[in-house]
Design a protein around this motif. Structure first.
Motif, PDB file in Angstrom:
ATOM      1  N   CYS A 116      23.754   4.437  -9.836  1.00  0.00           N
ATOM      2  CA  CYS A 116      25.100   4.988 -10.053  1.00  0.00           C
ATOM      3  C   CYS A 116      25.395   6.092  -9.041  1.00  0.00           C
ATOM      4  CB  CYS A 116      25.238   5.510 -11.476  1.00  0.00           C
ATOM      5  SG  CYS A 116      25.265   4.217 -12.729  1.00  0.00           S
ATOM      6  N   GLU A 117      24.396   6.903  -8.742  1.00  0.00           N
ATOM      7  CA  GLU A 117      24.578   7.955  -7.733  1.00  0.00           C
ATOM      8  C   GLU A 117      24.802   7.341  -6.356  1.00  0.00           C
ATOM      9  OE1 GLU A 117      21.869  11.412  -9.896  1.00  0.00           O
ATOM     10  OE2 GLU A 117      20.943  10.078  -8.417  1.00  0.00           O
TER      11      GLU A 117
ATOM     12  N   GLU B 233      28.319   6.115  -6.198  1.00  0.00           N
ATOM     13  CA  GLU B 233      29.212   7.254  -6.016  1.00  0.00           C
ATOM     14  C   GLU B 233      29.271   7.671  -4.545  1.00  0.00           C
ATOM     15  OE1 GLU B 233      29.919  11.114  -8.717  1.00  0.00           O
ATOM     16  OE2 GLU B 233      27.929  11.035  -7.767  1.00  0.00           O
TER      17      GLU B 233
ATOM     18  N   LYS C 279      32.577   7.303  -2.100  1.00  0.00           N
ATOM     19  CA  LYS C 279      33.116   8.504  -1.447  1.00  0.00           C
ATOM     20  C   LYS C 279      33.262   8.272   0.049  1.00  0.00           C
ATOM     21  CE  LYS C 279      31.526  12.438  -4.200  1.00  0.00           C
ATOM     22  NZ  LYS C 279      30.572  13.562  -4.189  1.00  0.00           N
TER      23      LYS C 279
ATOM     24  N   TYR D 162      34.309   4.422  -8.597  1.00  0.00           N
ATOM     25  CA  TYR D 162      33.872   5.817  -8.602  1.00  0.00           C
ATOM     26  C   TYR D 162      33.811   6.359 -10.027  1.00  0.00           C
ATOM     27  CZ  TYR D 162      33.492  10.706  -7.246  1.00  0.00           C
ATOM     28  OH  TYR D 162      33.058  11.994  -7.100  1.00  0.00           O
ATOM     29  N   ARG D 163      34.856   6.093 -10.820  1.00  0.00           N
ATOM     30  CA  ARG D 163      34.869   6.523 -12.219  1.00  0.00           C
ATOM     31  C   ARG D 163      33.735   5.856 -13.000  1.00  0.00           C
ATOM     32  NH1 ARG D 163      40.360   6.501 -11.339  1.00  0.00           N
ATOM     33  NH2 ARG D 163      40.639   4.394 -12.122  1.00  0.00           N
TER      34      ARG D 163
ATOM     35  N   SER E 134      30.876   4.853 -11.814  1.00  0.00           N
ATOM     36  CA  SER E 134      29.597   5.462 -11.433  1.00  0.00           C
ATOM     37  C   SER E 134      29.441   6.835 -12.070  1.00  0.00           C
ATOM     38  CB  SER E 134      29.466   5.544  -9.908  1.00  0.00           C
ATOM     39  OG  SER E 134      30.413   6.423  -9.357  1.00  0.00           O
ATOM     40  N   GLN E 135      30.499   7.638 -12.095  1.00  0.00           N
ATOM     41  CA  GLN E 135      30.420   8.959 -12.724  1.00  0.00           C
ATOM     42  C   GLN E 135      30.141   8.837 -14.220  1.00  0.00           C
ATOM     43  OE1 GLN E 135      34.151  10.810 -11.444  1.00  0.00           O
ATOM     44  NE2 GLN E 135      32.888  12.234 -10.264  1.00  0.00           N
TER      45      GLN E 135
END
Length: 92
Positions: free
Chosen positions: A30-31, A34, A38, A58-59, A61-62
């Motif tokens: 997940c990181e 992200e 980005k 992105y959401r 993964s966060q």
């Protein structure tokens, strides 16, 4: 050696496909999602059609990083994972 945009999309698709197929994953994945998103979002040659998909990933993964049960988070997003992989395939 930095990854080019095509390599980044390929890696993004691979991680999402693994989450979709295995219904499990790790916080490190997940990181990585992200970081990839980005990077792709700030690149000037990213198509505007893919930007909303990148924002959704992105959401995802966060939320995955913060999820108390990551595998459950992945399972609850199976439809989105499939859709994102399909949209990335059309784009890349």
């Amino acid at each position: 050696m930095p990854l080019n945009q095509q390599d980044q999309f390929s890696l993004l698709k691979d991680i999402l496909s693994n989450h979709q197929n295995d219904c499990c994953g790790s916080v490190a994945e997940c990181e990585q999602l992200e970081r990839l998103v980005k990077s792709l979002m700030v690149q000037t040659n990213s198509d505007r059609h893919i930007q909303p998909v990148l924002e959704e990933i992105y959401r995802y993964s966060q939320n995955g990083i913060a999820a108390p049960e990551l595998d459950q988070h992945i399972e609850s997003n199976q439809q989105e994972l499939s859709q994102w992989v399909s949209e990335i395939n059309q784009y890349s």
